[in-house]
Enzyme design. Structure first.
Site, PDB file in Angstrom:
ATOM      1  CE  LYS A 187      64.350  17.260  70.091  1.00  0.00           C
ATOM      2  NZ  LYS A 187      65.427  17.484  71.036  1.00  0.00           N
TER       3      LYS A 187
HETATM    4  C1  LIG Z   1      66.346  18.510  71.608  1.00  0.00           C
HETATM    5  C2  LIG Z   1      67.824  18.293  71.626  1.00  0.00           C
HETATM    6  C3  LIG Z   1      68.589  18.445  72.783  1.00  0.00           C
HETATM    7  C4  LIG Z   1      68.047  19.023  74.057  1.00  0.00           C
HETATM    8  O1  LIG Z   1      66.932  18.385  74.543  1.00  0.00           O
HETATM    9  P1  LIG Z   1      65.856  19.219  75.446  1.00  0.00           P
HETATM   10  O2  LIG Z   1      64.988  18.134  75.978  1.00  0.00           O
HETATM   11  O3  LIG Z   1      65.155  20.158  74.538  1.00  0.00           O
HETATM   12  O4  LIG Z   1      66.638  19.917  76.510  1.00  0.00           O
HETATM   13  C5  LIG Z   1      69.929  18.125  72.738  1.00  0.00           C
HETATM   14  N1  LIG Z   1      70.494  17.689  71.598  1.00  0.00           N
HETATM   15  C6  LIG Z   1      69.800  17.554  70.461  1.00  0.00           C
HETATM   16  C7  LIG Z   1      70.487  17.046  69.237  1.00  0.00           C
HETATM   17  C8  LIG Z   1      68.441  17.868  70.423  1.00  0.00           C
HETATM   18  O5  LIG Z   1      67.760  17.751  69.274  1.00  0.00           O
END
Ligand SMILES: *Cc1c(COP(=O)(O)O)cnc(C)c1O
Length: 374
Positions: A180
């Protein structure tokens, strides 16, 4: 293999983490508080509650919004499953609204056609880092007394009509997974515009413990006392992780700048390549490009995916429509329900995009893609 996304870790990030390991607080200490304040600051000045993942943040957000059996949550199928499953696990019914054909963002007109008095939350996703149309979504949600939620796993640091992500919806969830826009390894946060909702999210992620004496139902137990009024989980993020997050936050602007540069480089090189569509951007947003999602036309997406991987370019597909997952198909959701999302999924291919990607690597991705398509 060039990955489609990865973390950028500096010596300062490492030093910040090591300093915590040498200190007194590994978790639930001052660095958690400092990180939450810093996240709140970039997210419109609202209270942020840190937690162990973006999935946890969504679960906390829906729980704090009071989502339960009998409620409906309207969301987009063009997302990671957690946007929907965080509400399903609380007993809500998910109603999938189709996306706009070009942006793959939830279409306010589709939401408008689906809201009822049972709608508790309208949950958008800032797909690829591009904020959804929150003014339109809020107007629809307000009409039926629902809350809005921004799954901003892709978009921390972005803005819409001059307002930062975190201030666009009643609730905003972040993920700090390594791919991210900034990372705490695993981690996430929930931001709420309403302090009472933020407090409920805080208690939910803290086992439901109430520590404010003025709210105690048992008033005579002693100075050690804390009590539980509503069920919760332990979703607390550690000081170790928050130290990494605080250090990463100081680099968010630089990350955004680099992501913007890479996106511009891809756009310039790929705009006129036959058999390809590049992502679009609305005039009223300032995205933080988390993904670079091209569309591979003429039914060639799988072939192009496999050939890119064979040549060391770690492309990805984001995302299979959520209701295609067997857990939702088993509940009776039918394919064909959201044609724009399904058409997008059939063509989508995410090219590598992360701050440490060099121009030479971007050019290698471009040349390989053009060659594979040729
Ligand atoms: C990565 C992601 C999540 C979940 O996040 P995690 O930290 O992996 O649990 C939820 N929604 C979207 C759109 C994502 O890209």
């Amino acid at each position: 293999m060039l990955p489609y996304g990865r973390q950028s870790i500096s010596e300062e990030d490492i030093e910040a983490v090591v300093a915590i390991l040498r200190g007194d607080w590994l978790t639930t200490g001052p660095t958690v508080t400092a990180f939450e304040e810093a996240v709140g600051k970039v997210a419109g000045g609202h209270r942020a509650v840190s937690c162990t993942s973006g999935t946890a943040a969504l679960h906390m957000g829906y729980a704090a919004a009071g989502v339960g059996a009998g409620d409906e949550v309207i969301t987009t199928p063009m997302t990671f499953v957690a946007t929907a499953s965080g509400a399903s696990i609380l007993g809500a019914k998910i109603v999938f609204a189709d996306v706009e054909e070009d942006t793959a963002l939830i279409d306010p007109a589709a939401v408008e056609a689906l809201v009822t008095e049972r709608t508790k939350v309208v949950a958008a996703v800032d797909y690829a880092g591009h904020p959804a149309d929150y003014d339109a979504l809020q107007a629809v949600a307000d009409r039926v007394g629902a809350l809005t939620l921004d799954d901003a796993a892709h978009s921390i640091g972005g803005s819409y009509r001059g307002r930062p992500v975190g201030d666009l919806a009643d609730l905003t969830s972040f993920s700090f997974f390594p791919t991210k826009n900034l990372t705490t390894a695993e981690g996430g946060a929930l931001v709420a515009r309403d302090d009472a909702i933020a407090q409920r999210a805080h208690e939910f992620h803290f086992i439901g413990l109430v520590r404010d004496q003025s709210r105690f139902r048992m008033t005579d137990e002693g100075p050690w006392h804390q009590e539980v009024h509503d069920l919760g989980l332990n979703y607390r993020l550690t000081d170790v992780a928050c130290a990494l997050g605080l250090s990463q936050l100081t680099r968010l602007d630089a990350f955004k700048t680099r992501r913007t540069e890479i996106t511009a480089r891809y756009n310039a090189a790929l705009a006129d390549v036959p058999g390809l569509r590049i992502p679009v951007q609305r005039d009223d947003v300032d995205p933080v490009w988390h993904l670079y999602p091209v569309r591979v036309l003429e039914g060639r997406r799988r072939e192009v995916f496999e050939k890119m991987r064979e040549r060391g370019i770690g492309v990805q597909v984001n995302y299979i429509p959520v209701y295609w997952h067997p857990v939702y198909a088993d509940l009776g959701y039918q394919r064909g329900m959201c044609p724009n999302a399904e058409a997008f999924y059939a063509e989508e291919l995410s090219l590598p995009l992360y701050p440490d990607l060099t121009d030479a690597e971007v050019d290698r991705v471009i040349e390989t893609l053009v060659d594979v398509l040729g």
